[in-house]
Design a protein around this motif. Structure first.
Motif, PDB file in Angstrom:
ATOM      1  N   HIS A  34       4.873   5.800  35.615  1.00  0.00           N
ATOM      2  CA  HIS A  34       4.453   5.424  34.272  1.00  0.00           C
ATOM      3  C   HIS A  34       3.831   4.032  34.220  1.00  0.00           C
ATOM      4  O   HIS A  34       3.703   3.455  33.136  1.00  0.00           O
ATOM      5  CB  HIS A  34       5.659   5.444  33.322  1.00  0.00           C
ATOM      6  N   ASP A  82      10.958   2.587  32.316  1.00  0.00           N
ATOM      7  CA  ASP A  82      11.047   1.794  31.091  1.00  0.00           C
ATOM      8  C   ASP A  82       9.675   1.573  30.443  1.00  0.00           C
ATOM      9  O   ASP A  82       9.598   1.110  29.315  1.00  0.00           O
ATOM     10  CB  ASP A  82      11.742   0.455  31.351  1.00  0.00           C
ATOM     11  N   CYS A 101       7.540   4.222  30.136  1.00  0.00           N
ATOM     12  CA  CYS A 101       7.141   5.552  29.670  1.00  0.00           C
ATOM     13  C   CYS A 101       7.038   5.563  28.147  1.00  0.00           C
ATOM     14  O   CYS A 101       8.018   5.245  27.461  1.00  0.00           O
ATOM     15  CB  CYS A 101       8.170   6.585  30.123  1.00  0.00           C
ATOM     16  N   PRO A 102       5.872   5.927  27.610  1.00  0.00           N
ATOM     17  CA  PRO A 102       5.762   6.046  26.160  1.00  0.00           C
ATOM     18  C   PRO A 102       6.766   7.074  25.628  1.00  0.00           C
ATOM     19  O   PRO A 102       6.959   8.132  26.235  1.00  0.00           O
ATOM     20  CB  PRO A 102       4.328   6.517  25.943  1.00  0.00           C
ATOM     21  N   GLN A 103       7.400   6.754  24.539  1.00  0.00           N
ATOM     22  CA  GLN A 103       8.437   7.616  23.974  1.00  0.00           C
ATOM     23  C   GLN A 103       7.929   9.029  23.711  1.00  0.00           C
ATOM     24  O   GLN A 103       8.668   9.990  23.840  1.00  0.00           O
ATOM     25  CB  GLN A 103       8.974   7.012  22.688  1.00  0.00           C
ATOM     26  N   TYR A 119       6.203  11.012  25.409  1.00  0.00           N
ATOM     27  CA  TYR A 119       6.285  11.993  26.486  1.00  0.00           C
ATOM     28  C   TYR A 119       7.365  11.665  27.508  1.00  0.00           C
ATOM     29  O   TYR A 119       7.207  11.864  28.701  1.00  0.00           O
ATOM     30  CB  TYR A 119       4.943  12.269  27.157  1.00  0.00           C
ATOM     31  N   ALA A 120       8.496  11.256  27.013  1.00  0.00           N
ATOM     32  CA  ALA A 120       9.654  11.057  27.875  1.00  0.00           C
ATOM     33  C   ALA A 120      10.029  12.387  28.526  1.00  0.00           C
ATOM     34  O   ALA A 120       9.997  13.428  27.877  1.00  0.00           O
ATOM     35  CB  ALA A 120      10.824  10.508  27.074  1.00  0.00           C
TER      36      ALA A 120
END
Length: 142
Positions: free
Chosen positions: A29, A110, A112-114, A116-117
């Motif tokens: 990420h 940490d 990673c955009p929320q 596409y978790a």
């Protein structure tokens, strides 16, 4: 036991062949991977020395130590490589169903955009943990 896998880019101009014994997926990420793929870069582990590309492969030096490969015809992401280490990480999306490999690791989790978790029970390394893995401090066992 090793098995052959074959894939291709979006337009089919680049084909890729490799063998896999125990393939796994790893997602990155970091800012560069997200800029290059418009998402995360998901790589597939292959057997050492087995990865072969045929077709119009182009590389871009994305940093002082790494290159990113793509198809010169359609622009599909092909790989991320660290030439000094002789390491090339192939894009999982080139292979049907990502060679049926499970996701086992996320780098820079940490970042990673929320939106596409990733779900599932796998290892998630933070930015400091990822950096420590690839650039250990002198004297570390890593």
């Amino acid at each position: 036991m090793s098995r052959p896998i074959n894939g291709q880019c979006l337009c089919g101009a680049v084909t890729v062949a490799a063998t896999v014994t125990d393939p796994v997926l790893r997602a990155c990420h970091c800012d560069m991977c997200r800029a290059h793929t418009s998402g995360m870069f998901v790589s597939l582990t292959t057997d050492a020395g087995s990865l072969r590309f045929d077709g119009p492969v182009t590389t871009y030096a994305s940093s002082d130590w790494a290159n990113r490969g793509f198809c010169a015809t359609c622009g599909s992401t092909l790989f991320y490589e660290i030439p000094a280490a002789g390491e090339r990480n192939v894009a999982a999306g080139l292979f049907k169903n990502a060679a049926n490999a499970p996701l086992t690791l996320e780098f820079f989790a940490d970042m990673c955009p929320q939106g596409y978790a990733l779900a599932g029970d796998h290892r998630r390394l933070s930015t400091p943990e990822t950096i420590a893995m690839f650039a250990p401090v002198e004297g570390d066992d890593q």
